[in-house]
Scaffold this motif. Structure first.
Motif, mmCIF file in Angstrom:
data_model
loop_
_atom_site.group_PDB
_atom_site.id
_atom_site.type_symbol
_atom_site.label_atom_id
_atom_site.label_comp_id
_atom_site.label_asym_id
_atom_site.label_seq_id
_atom_site.Cartn_x
_atom_site.Cartn_y
_atom_site.Cartn_z
ATOM 1 N N ASN A 27 -2.071 -7.359 9.211
ATOM 2 C CA ASN A 27 -3.351 -6.834 8.440
ATOM 3 C C ASN A 27 -4.230 -6.276 9.792
ATOM 4 O O ASN A 27 -4.996 -5.210 9.361
ATOM 5 C CB ASN A 27 -3.903 -7.812 7.587
ATOM 6 C CG ASN A 27 -4.241 -7.295 6.125
ATOM 7 O OD1 ASN A 27 -3.674 -6.513 5.802
ATOM 8 N ND2 ASN A 27 -5.426 -7.634 5.809
ATOM 9 N N LEU A 34 -2.987 -2.809 11.161
ATOM 10 C CA LEU A 34 -3.183 -1.767 10.375
ATOM 11 C C LEU A 34 -4.732 -1.376 10.263
ATOM 12 O O LEU A 34 -5.038 -0.396 10.105
ATOM 13 C CB LEU A 34 -2.710 -2.112 9.035
ATOM 14 C CG LEU A 34 -1.066 -2.159 8.927
ATOM 15 C CD1 LEU A 34 -0.527 -3.141 7.535
ATOM 16 C CD2 LEU A 34 -0.433 -0.958 9.044
ATOM 17 N N LEU A 35 -5.506 -2.229 9.899
ATOM 18 C CA LEU A 35 -7.086 -2.071 9.850
ATOM 19 C C LEU A 35 -7.539 -1.438 11.199
ATOM 20 O O LEU A 35 -7.983 -0.225 11.050
ATOM 21 C CB LEU A 35 -7.891 -3.356 9.708
ATOM 22 C CG LEU A 35 -9.259 -3.290 9.733
ATOM 23 C CD1 LEU A 35 -9.749 -2.415 8.657
ATOM 24 C CD2 LEU A 35 -9.826 -4.614 9.805
ATOM 25 N N ALA A 54 -6.243 2.199 10.690
ATOM 26 C CA ALA A 54 -6.860 2.879 10.012
ATOM 27 C C ALA A 54 -8.388 3.350 10.827
ATOM 28 O O ALA A 54 -8.869 4.441 10.389
ATOM 29 C CB ALA A 54 -7.035 2.285 8.624
ATOM 30 N N LEU A 110 -3.639 -4.573 3.772
ATOM 31 C CA LEU A 110 -3.236 -3.127 4.002
ATOM 32 C C LEU A 110 -1.711 -3.042 3.943
ATOM 33 O O LEU A 110 -0.956 -4.200 4.407
ATOM 34 C CB LEU A 110 -3.685 -2.745 5.378
ATOM 35 C CG LEU A 110 -5.366 -2.487 5.446
ATOM 36 C CD1 LEU A 110 -6.222 -3.925 5.921
ATOM 37 C CD2 LEU A 110 -5.665 -1.626 6.441
ATOM 38 N N ASP A 113 1.790 -0.921 5.274
ATOM 39 C CA ASP A 113 2.323 -0.009 6.070
ATOM 40 C C ASP A 113 3.235 1.120 5.334
ATOM 41 O O ASP A 113 3.786 0.536 4.215
ATOM 42 C CB ASP A 113 3.354 -0.515 6.926
ATOM 43 C CG ASP A 113 4.042 0.214 8.182
ATOM 44 O OD1 ASP A 113 4.764 1.127 7.825
ATOM 45 O OD2 ASP A 113 3.401 0.226 9.212
ATOM 46 N N SER A 122 -6.398 2.439 -0.731
ATOM 47 C CA SER A 122 -5.303 2.760 0.417
ATOM 48 C C SER A 122 -5.785 2.167 1.513
ATOM 49 O O SER A 122 -7.079 1.720 1.772
ATOM 50 C CB SER A 122 -5.311 4.249 0.556
ATOM 51 O OG SER A 122 -6.791 4.650 0.882
ATOM 52 N N ASN A 123 -4.970 2.351 2.802
ATOM 53 C CA ASN A 123 -5.473 1.721 3.944
ATOM 54 C C ASN A 123 -6.919 2.458 4.543
ATOM 55 O O ASN A 123 -7.623 2.018 4.864
ATOM 56 C CB ASN A 123 -4.487 1.969 5.066
ATOM 57 C CG ASN A 123 -3.251 0.990 4.849
ATOM 58 O OD1 ASN A 123 -3.280 0.058 4.000
ATOM 59 N ND2 ASN A 123 -2.299 1.192 5.762
#
Length: 342
Positions: free
Chosen positions: A18, A21-22, A25, A156, A158, A323-324
């Motif tokens: 997570n 992905l954060l 983004a 989040l 992928d 969404s992310n």
């Protein structure tokens, strides 16, 4: 903004994905972002190491932080001094060790944000920060009652998690037969209730004799679960897929009709539920963490009978998961709300 995430773990599991992905983004939104992880523990058994993955993503912080709970006191002191000398706008800490370091080694002018990934971290002795995140909306009132600026940091997802282009072909490639195909995707540990899941599947099989059960993951209770499957005469209907990661994990998830999530570990954002929803897989889950927000149907109690009742209900619930990019925007907004007060 210059953002430094602190993640004192050598594993790319739990909250680590997570955080990755954060960070991606946030970087895509135009910010300078790195992630510091445990650089001391390099031999990681049974789980994917974090440092190589963050390096491959171009996110690994190279500021010299060892960031390990196993570090001796003098190296923790070195980390504190190195962090204090950094030039960043936001320090976003994710584990207790990170927050201890950030609390006393906060760089001059930096905003400190603490993510709480499980409710056990939300206690009366919660260390001071400028703002907090929690993994589920049900935890927000406890911070709001204390007057703490807070936001939800959801799971989040992928981009690899999407519905299978041809599920029948995918199942043949994975050696799966029968239908419906039900799965559990988690580490084999007591909190995930694999024993309940196996007992529930034995009951479910009486009503759906062509059903198949797929168990994805590893952990200390694998052999105990194998013995339970054998004792119940389920061996022909159960597949132990082992530990899967990346594209391989996504393929196993895409092959399912339904996933049973019967407990959470150290990440209450319920990432597996969000991933399953993105793959078009029905989610049957207990009432823990963010699972109720992502489930098609919530199991009223963690018993085999209740799991079967929920599974057989065929209930489907619409979920509008952000969404992310939207999640990153919300967290960046939290940073901005507390920065002017400094």
């Amino acid at each position: 903004m210059r953002i430094l995430h602190l993640l004192a773990s050598p594993f790319f599991s739990g909250p680590a994905e997570n955080v990755a992905l954060l960070a991606q983004a946030q970087r895509a939104a135009g910010h300078e972002v790195t992630v510091a992880v445990d650089r001391l523990r390099k031999e990681v058994l049974a789980e994917e190491p974090a440092a190589p993955r963050f390096h491959a993503l171009g996110l690994l912080d190279e500021g010299g932080l060892e960031l390990s709970v196993k570090s001796p006191p003098w190296r923790m002191w070195r980390d504190l001094r190195r962090l204090k000398a950094r030039s960043v706008d936001v320090v976003h800490s994710h584990f207790s060790h990170d927050h201890l370091l950030a609390r006393w080694g906060r760089p001059a002018g930096a905003t400190l944000v603490r993510s709480l990934h499980a409710p056990r971290s939300l206690r009366s002795s919660l260390p001071v920060a400028d703002a907090y995140t929690v993994p589920a909306s049900s935890l927000l009132p406890r911070l709001e009652a204390k007057g703490k600026p807070a936001s939800v940091l959801p799971a989040l997802v992928d981009a690899r998690f999407e519905p299978a282009k041809d599920r029948a072909v995918l199942r043949r490639e994975l050696g799966l037969t029968g239908a419906p195909v039900i799965g559990m995707v988690s580490t084999f540990q007591p909190s995930r209730r694999h024993g309940v899941g196996v007992e529930a599947f034995a009951l479910y099989l009486r009503r759906e004799p062509e059903a198949r059960f797929v168990l994805v993951g590893d952990g200390g209770l694998v052999e105990q679960t194998r013995q339970q499957v054998s004792a119940l005469g389920l061996s022909q209907a159960v597949t132990f897929a082992g530990y899967q990661q990346g594209d391989a994990f996504a393929r196993w998830l895409q092959a399912l009709d339904e996933v049973w999530l019967l407990g959470l570990g150290n990440d209450w954002s319920a990432r597996a539920a969000a991933q399953a929803r993105a793959c078009g897989v029905r989610v049957v889950a207990v009432n823990e963490g963010a699972l109720p927000d992502l489930a098609d149907v919530v199991v009223r109690e963690p018993s085999p009978e209740a799991v079967v009742e929920a599974a057989m209900s065929r209930q489907m619930a619409p979920v509008n998961h952000p969404s992310n990019a939207q999640i990153a925007a919300d967290i960046l907004s939290l940073y901005s709300r507390v920065r002017p007060a400094r």
